[in-house]
Design an enzyme around this catalytic site. Sequence first.
Site, mmCIF file in Angstrom:
data_model
loop_
_atom_site.group_PDB
_atom_site.id
_atom_site.type_symbol
_atom_site.label_atom_id
_atom_site.label_comp_id
_atom_site.label_asym_id
_atom_site.label_seq_id
_atom_site.Cartn_x
_atom_site.Cartn_y
_atom_site.Cartn_z
ATOM 1 N N HIS A 366 -11.068 -6.450 10.841
ATOM 2 C CA HIS A 366 -10.377 -5.694 9.926
ATOM 3 C C HIS A 366 -11.512 -5.019 8.900
ATOM 4 O O HIS A 366 -11.063 -4.188 7.996
ATOM 5 C CB HIS A 366 -9.332 -6.265 9.167
ATOM 6 C CG HIS A 366 -8.221 -6.297 10.101
ATOM 7 N ND1 HIS A 366 -7.193 -5.405 9.820
ATOM 8 C CD2 HIS A 366 -7.658 -7.344 10.681
ATOM 9 C CE1 HIS A 366 -6.139 -5.723 10.518
ATOM 10 N NE2 HIS A 366 -6.469 -6.777 11.010
ATOM 11 N N LYS A 557 -2.982 2.512 -3.416
ATOM 12 C CA LYS A 557 -3.643 1.663 -2.669
ATOM 13 C C LYS A 557 -4.261 0.313 -3.344
ATOM 14 O O LYS A 557 -4.063 0.677 -4.777
ATOM 15 C CB LYS A 557 -4.739 2.179 -1.708
ATOM 16 C CG LYS A 557 -5.658 3.181 -2.266
ATOM 17 C CD LYS A 557 -6.710 3.931 -1.311
ATOM 18 C CE LYS A 557 -6.028 4.997 -0.659
ATOM 19 N NZ LYS A 557 -6.164 4.511 0.861
ATOM 20 N N ARG A 558 -4.697 -0.636 -2.811
ATOM 21 C CA ARG A 558 -5.486 -1.373 -3.539
ATOM 22 C C ARG A 558 -6.440 -0.882 -4.583
ATOM 23 O O ARG A 558 -7.022 -0.148 -3.747
ATOM 24 C CB ARG A 558 -6.054 -2.839 -2.735
ATOM 25 C CG ARG A 558 -5.006 -3.341 -2.388
ATOM 26 C CD ARG A 558 -4.180 -4.373 -3.293
ATOM 27 N NE ARG A 558 -5.069 -5.145 -4.089
ATOM 28 C CZ ARG A 558 -4.992 -6.521 -3.993
ATOM 29 N NH1 ARG A 558 -4.152 -7.139 -3.162
ATOM 30 N NH2 ARG A 558 -6.085 -7.439 -4.648
ATOM 31 N N LYS A 563 -12.811 2.386 -2.055
ATOM 32 C CA LYS A 563 -11.602 3.312 -1.839
ATOM 33 C C LYS A 563 -11.939 4.541 -2.769
ATOM 34 O O LYS A 563 -11.200 5.549 -2.585
ATOM 35 C CB LYS A 563 -10.392 2.610 -2.189
ATOM 36 C CG LYS A 563 -10.027 1.488 -0.904
ATOM 37 C CD LYS A 563 -8.674 1.103 -1.063
ATOM 38 C CE LYS A 563 -8.330 -0.101 -0.128
ATOM 39 N NZ LYS A 563 -7.618 0.678 0.977
ATOM 40 N N THR A 664 -3.593 2.737 6.687
ATOM 41 C CA THR A 664 -2.389 2.704 7.178
ATOM 42 C C THR A 664 -1.490 3.748 6.094
ATOM 43 O O THR A 664 -0.592 4.503 6.601
ATOM 44 C CB THR A 664 -1.691 1.315 7.526
ATOM 45 O OG1 THR A 664 -1.695 0.912 6.453
ATOM 46 C CG2 THR A 664 -2.235 0.964 8.798
ATOM 47 N N LYS A 668 1.517 6.996 6.643
ATOM 48 C CA LYS A 668 2.682 7.110 5.965
ATOM 49 C C LYS A 668 2.840 8.543 5.452
ATOM 50 O O LYS A 668 3.883 9.038 5.350
ATOM 51 C CB LYS A 668 2.844 5.907 4.895
ATOM 52 C CG LYS A 668 2.838 4.590 5.530
ATOM 53 C CD LYS A 668 2.656 3.839 4.485
ATOM 54 C CE LYS A 668 2.227 2.223 4.894
ATOM 55 N NZ LYS A 668 2.031 1.270 3.809
HETATM 56 C C1 PLP Z 1 0.541 0.623 3.493
HETATM 57 C C2 PLP Z 1 0.539 -0.088 2.239
HETATM 58 C C3 PLP Z 1 -0.979 -0.381 2.105
HETATM 59 C C4 PLP Z 1 -2.223 -0.010 2.710
HETATM 60 O O1 PLP Z 1 -2.612 1.292 2.311
HETATM 61 P P1 PLP Z 1 -4.069 2.009 2.463
HETATM 62 O O2 PLP Z 1 -4.185 3.191 1.874
HETATM 63 O O3 PLP Z 1 -4.132 1.944 3.985
HETATM 64 O O4 PLP Z 1 -5.068 0.973 1.735
HETATM 65 C C5 PLP Z 1 -1.300 -1.256 0.782
HETATM 66 N N1 PLP Z 1 -0.179 -1.732 0.169
HETATM 67 C C6 PLP Z 1 1.151 -1.304 0.354
HETATM 68 C C7 PLP Z 1 2.364 -1.762 -0.334
HETATM 69 C C8 PLP Z 1 1.524 -0.392 1.696
HETATM 70 O O5 PLP Z 1 2.752 -0.285 1.641
#
Ligand code: PLP
Length: 825
Positions: A366, A557-558, A563, A664, A668
Amino acid sequence: MPRTAKSKHINGKFLEIPKQFEYHLNHTLAEHKEHSTFLQKFLAISYSIRDLVAEKWLNTEEVILKRKDLRIVNYLSMEFLIGRLLYNNILNLQVEDEVKELLASYGLSLNEIAILEEDAALGNGGLGRLAACFLDSLATLGYLSFGYTIRYQYGLFKQEIENGFQKELPDDWQKNGYPWEFPKPEEAVTVKFFGRSESYIDEKGHLKFRWVDTYDVLAVPYDIYITGYNSDIVSVLRLWQPRAINEFNFAEFEKGNYEKALYEKNLAETLSKVLYPNDAFFQGRELRLKQEYFFVSAAIQDIIRRHKRRFGNDLSNLSQSEVIQLNDTHPTLAIPELMRILLDEEGYSWEEAWEIVKNTIAYTNHTVMPEALEKWEAPLLQNMLPRHYQIIEEINARFLKDVSEKFNGDLQKIINMSVFEEGNIKKVRMANLCSIASFSINGVSELHTEILKRTVLKDFYEMYPEKFNNKTNGVTQRRWLLECNPPLAKLITESIGDKWIVDLYELRKLEAFLDDSEFLEKLDQAKMWNKERLAKYVQDKLSVTLDPASLFDIQVKRIHEYKRQLLNILHIIHLYNEIKEGKHLKVPRTFIFAGKAAPGYRMAKLIIKLINSVADVVNNDPVVSKQLKVVFIPNYNVSAAQIIIPAANVSEQISTAGFEASGTGNMKFMLNGALTVGTLDGANVEMLEEVGAENIFIFGLKAEEIEEARRKGIYNPFGIYLENEKIRRVLDMIRNGYFNKDNPELFVDIYENLLYGKFAPMPDQYFVLADFEAYEQTHKKVEELFLNKAEWNKKSLLNIARSGKFSSDRTIEEYVRDIWKTKKV
Ligand SMILES: *Cc1c(COP(=O)(O)O)cnc(C)c1O
């Protein structure tokens, strides 16, 4: 397996939801329906739905026992970020109308009841959410599968923002009772720690080993059945709960061995206490290693028991009945654990055991970031798991012989590929062990897999090219469209039917509406509904008023330096400066952030404070706030994501190229009609391929360019600072306390890290300043396009229509085709 139109009619039984509801209120909760609280009604409706879910499991168990031709997928993961289940199960079982009607008779809406459920936040971010999407897809597609993890008492911390700073609070997710799990105490297994490895000669005169004088805990499974859409198969998410074997070990006490008696009890209590809150960062803590071994040992014992139940005691065909996918290296100890059981308990020879292991285990990588790679101190592992350590040494010795043969004694190859990293403290490199023992090694996007092959796993790729393959991540459209975006889901189904729910490529049919202004108007209205819903959420939580007509630009995101939330906020400061100079934004803009920082990640927490400080200044400026708003929404989790993501016009996916393995979140947003501002990183590359360059805003340095600049050490952010007046101004404001007048030194570290690399191996190690200009230019194009609503909506529709590839159903079918080689029920 007969599929029934009405899912509440299953296994020949007819379960009526209103009857079950009253039954559970009166008998499970022992409450009069007139006196029952909202929470009790939530529990009673959940139990009623759970009854239907349990029937699906009864069916699945029958299939497991009867269909011996079906290989079972075991997904081992330290994290499953499943979120709420009530509405998800209602949709999958297709009983929404019945439930709504029942609740309406109490004057209640489904939504006000559904939000009473605590998120099961048993994960940090993308890796854990991926595992959850996979179980959804496996069940929907009709594959037999088990997810294995720990029943953490506290999930990922809850985040509050206090005076702009992140504050962490414990997440006691089971405090009101949790309706979705089924304890299975009879299937408990024992997990051992410490002790020593002892050799002996068996009856046949063979040298054998046994693991003795151990400290033991019980692992008790709690099952959550993960439903699929219109499917009679469930995935089992098996959470392992540690328990002391004897509350107090009197035998040990009698012997005067107080320490062992108490240690075991203490171990059982601490093992599952809390999920480690680090995302993409390795911290070599002893308790974490114990957690990793605990759930992996329980899982392997469980898999072997199930195999024996289906096929008898012969384990030589284990790899035909079971496959084990390791979600990153966290469950690596599955490898020596399976070897140990086969060698020491089942009497197989090394060669036989190794053959079974290497045909059963597959590994998903990952990340390529060095600070995220697990490297355990050898003495720690050797002391905790002496027999496993011995087995790892033997695996490595035999492997290095092969390496030496293959590469003519090339010493550098041996140094690189050995499981052990020699040095002051010897280390065990988990990615190397996984690469040696797995029959498959996959990355999670095309770019990431290529980077793996040419960097961190280069030597393994030379040795075993046939093991390497790519599996681009995906997300389940059931949760990430059907559940989270009702108006868009409705519009799509009215236009092209509902097959997209189980075949996301169906969305291509939406391209027929590209020039249909009436349809585009409805699409716009659906987006507006979501923006209004989010504006209300922000009003309630933060008392900040958002204008739903403004451009919603979202990065959730985190919080991580790679990022680059910092790039986003620096650009916002620049926009602020332009407005202060009297310029006008062409469209009013709302920038939305959310995300948690690891509690020990100083720089990430400082970035949260910076975002909140900028938000304060911007939102409280009477002139600026008419054109620009900035909000940081606290406690980002799956349920927050389900409200935030559908409201986006723009999705920010701006990681330094080469660092985001897939992402991911990006998928979305695309599925919900946002346009992406993104770098050529992770799955963004494939989103560009699918949607076409005119329909996505790609900017910035490419992965090879970043790699090269780092390798040659030629990047000079200070030069950019001197040359670019806009950047200089923005950085000087941060440096001089413009956003933090009462503590003007607060953000100095951000400034010095960018220009001098004060807390990093090099200045601006994530190339924020290098990409600033391109980012700003891109945002000008975004602004321009948003002026033209018709064009914008058309591109939004194209993003939705071409997001079919990013369903986790596609990902799962590829895992099945290339790795798991199993069949549908
Ligand atoms: C999808 C998702 C992530 C991943 O987000 P990235 O932008 O790909 O880092 C992290 N936290 C939650 C709650 C998510 O639903």
